[in-house]
Design an enzyme around this catalytic site. Sequence first.
Site, mmCIF file in Angstrom:
data_model
loop_
_atom_site.group_PDB
_atom_site.id
_atom_site.type_symbol
_atom_site.label_atom_id
_atom_site.label_comp_id
_atom_site.label_asym_id
_atom_site.label_seq_id
_atom_site.Cartn_x
_atom_site.Cartn_y
_atom_site.Cartn_z
ATOM 1 N N ASP A 214 0.850 -1.202 0.000
ATOM 2 C CA ASP A 214 0.000 0.000 0.000
ATOM 3 C C ASP A 214 0.885 1.252 0.000
ATOM 4 O OD1 ASP A 214 -3.032 0.770 0.592
ATOM 5 O OD2 ASP A 214 -1.747 2.152 1.709
ATOM 6 N N ASN A 222 -2.203 13.044 -3.123
ATOM 7 C CA ASN A 222 -3.316 13.426 -4.005
ATOM 8 C C ASN A 222 -3.779 14.846 -3.707
ATOM 9 O OD1 ASN A 222 -4.181 11.547 -5.900
ATOM 10 N ND2 ASN A 222 -5.116 10.256 -4.360
ATOM 11 N N ASP A 231 -2.403 9.462 -10.092
ATOM 12 C CA ASP A 231 -2.510 8.367 -11.065
ATOM 13 C C ASP A 231 -1.158 8.045 -11.687
ATOM 14 O OD1 ASP A 231 -5.148 8.139 -10.554
ATOM 15 O OD2 ASP A 231 -5.871 8.875 -12.493
ATOM 16 N N GLU A 257 -5.142 2.404 -4.075
ATOM 17 C CA GLU A 257 -3.683 2.549 -4.021
ATOM 18 C C GLU A 257 -3.038 1.319 -3.375
ATOM 19 O OE1 GLU A 257 -5.618 3.282 -1.791
ATOM 20 O OE2 GLU A 257 -4.639 3.624 0.119
HETATM 21 N N1 LIG Z 1 -5.061 9.394 -7.834
HETATM 22 C C1 LIG Z 1 -5.723 8.334 -7.377
HETATM 23 N N2 LIG Z 1 -5.964 8.238 -6.050
HETATM 24 C C2 LIG Z 1 -6.596 7.143 -5.587
HETATM 25 C C3 LIG Z 1 -7.000 6.110 -6.436
HETATM 26 N N3 LIG Z 1 -7.584 5.148 -5.671
HETATM 27 C C4 LIG Z 1 -7.555 5.574 -4.377
HETATM 28 N N4 LIG Z 1 -6.965 6.791 -4.314
HETATM 29 C C5 LIG Z 1 -6.760 7.633 -3.146
HETATM 30 O O1 LIG Z 1 -5.856 7.030 -2.257
HETATM 31 C C6 LIG Z 1 -6.045 7.630 -0.960
HETATM 32 C C7 LIG Z 1 -5.929 6.571 0.091
HETATM 33 O O2 LIG Z 1 -5.978 7.212 1.308
HETATM 34 P P1 LIG Z 1 -5.920 6.479 2.712
HETATM 35 O O3 LIG Z 1 -6.624 5.154 2.597
HETATM 36 O O4 LIG Z 1 -6.389 7.440 3.729
HETATM 37 O O5 LIG Z 1 -4.427 6.105 2.920
HETATM 38 P P2 LIG Z 1 -3.088 6.948 2.812
HETATM 39 O O6 LIG Z 1 -3.310 8.424 2.692
HETATM 40 O O7 LIG Z 1 -2.270 6.318 1.724
HETATM 41 O O8 LIG Z 1 -2.437 6.699 4.207
HETATM 42 P P3 LIG Z 1 -1.731 5.376 4.731
HETATM 43 O O9 LIG Z 1 -2.200 4.217 3.855
HETATM 44 O O10 LIG Z 1 -2.172 5.249 6.135
HETATM 45 O O11 LIG Z 1 -0.279 5.603 4.586
HETATM 46 C C8 LIG Z 1 -7.410 8.317 -1.000
HETATM 47 O O12 LIG Z 1 -7.233 9.711 -1.010
HETATM 48 C C9 LIG Z 1 -8.007 7.848 -2.329
HETATM 49 O O13 LIG Z 1 -8.822 8.851 -2.913
HETATM 50 C C10 LIG Z 1 -6.724 6.252 -7.845
HETATM 51 O O14 LIG Z 1 -7.034 5.406 -8.663
HETATM 52 N N5 LIG Z 1 -6.084 7.377 -8.246
#
Ligand SMILES: Nc1nc2c(ncn2[C@@H]2O[C@H](COP(=O)(O)OP(=O)(O)OP(=O)(O)O)[C@@H](O)[C@H]2O)c(=O)[nH]1
Length: 349
Positions: A214, A222, A231, A257
Amino acid sequence: MKYRHSTAQSADYLRLALKRMSQQDAGLHPASYTIWYEYVAGTNPELKAAVDAQIERDGRLNEATTYALYARHVADFDAKTALRIGDSVNHIVEQISESATTAGEQASRFGGSLESWTDALHLPGGSGSLASGVEDILRGTREMQEAISTLQIRLEESRREAQQLRQEVARAREEALIDALTGLTNRKGFDLALDACLKEATREAQGPCLLMIDLDHFKRLNDTLGHVFGDQVLTSVGQILRANVKGKDTATRYGGEEFAVILPQTPRGGAIGLAEALRALVFASRVRRSGDKEALIGNISVSIGVADYIAGESATEFVSRADRALYMAKAQGRNRVVLAPRPQSAGVQ
Ligand SMILES: Nc1nc2c(ncn2[C@@H]2O[C@H](COP(=O)(O)OP(=O)(O)OP(=O)(O)O)[C@@H](O)[C@H]2O)c(=O)[nH]1
């Protein structure tokens, strides 16, 4: 798939399906309706068994399970059926083609015999009227040969068309298992690969292992640099996985992600080594925003949970253990690899 039920019969199934649907936690949408229609109509035995198992385990179907069952047992079932039909069409065309070839050869042999008879009948002392009768038969035989060769040409065209259709179905099926952004296997492809891997697992001396990966603080990335850049980062991590996960191993974009790697016949030491290498590669990479000369300030990192398979464990348990290890890696500060503990009852290999 085609449903061949009468109006009265399908109305009965509709009533039964609606009753079942309203008892679940999932929404009343077409995916849910298809599952319960097929369930009550008994048209898809594998789906029925999977639904029964799920209900026995959790009592009800929730939204995620409903979509997972739909993807695996309805969408995939249709693709498999199409491939099977394609194979049958090919087989039938080939059989007819063989029969036509045999018929053509027989007609040709018969024509040859007739020609030698007419020659013999035209010789001095032969019967002229009999010769003209045989010539009529010979003409008929030639017409028959022509008809057979036209049939052979048409059959060859049909065979090519059937072959082409089969390839198209196979291609569409493959595409349905690929994530469009990263080109890695998608969640559905992951489920199929993990199923196949676990079926083999009992015969293997070691492994399989599973990595759940992850991106760290991806929301922050983002939010500060934009979704389009987010992306790009996902694509770039996908490229690192594609370049470093090969052969029998499967790299997947598990969702959002999160990524996963299935490593059949791999001891836990090997899996940890690969996880560590992937983590370091991502951390060392520099993703540039399109059009930006500046490299991204700050590193991108991933946390990775590794689980080594415990004999008899279900796919869901296996994934959950790797997921738990991933969250331990997050809790311990991110940008690290953590091996999932094995329950004490599982013993140590
Ligand atoms: N650009 C983009 N962002 C995505 C996609 N799928 C998920 N996300 C974003 O990934 C982020 C995941 O956030 P969180 O689950 O809070 O996790 P994190 O910020 O990575 O924090 P930790 O995992 O705790 O390190 C969210 O803001 C989603 O909107 C995608 O296909 N494209």
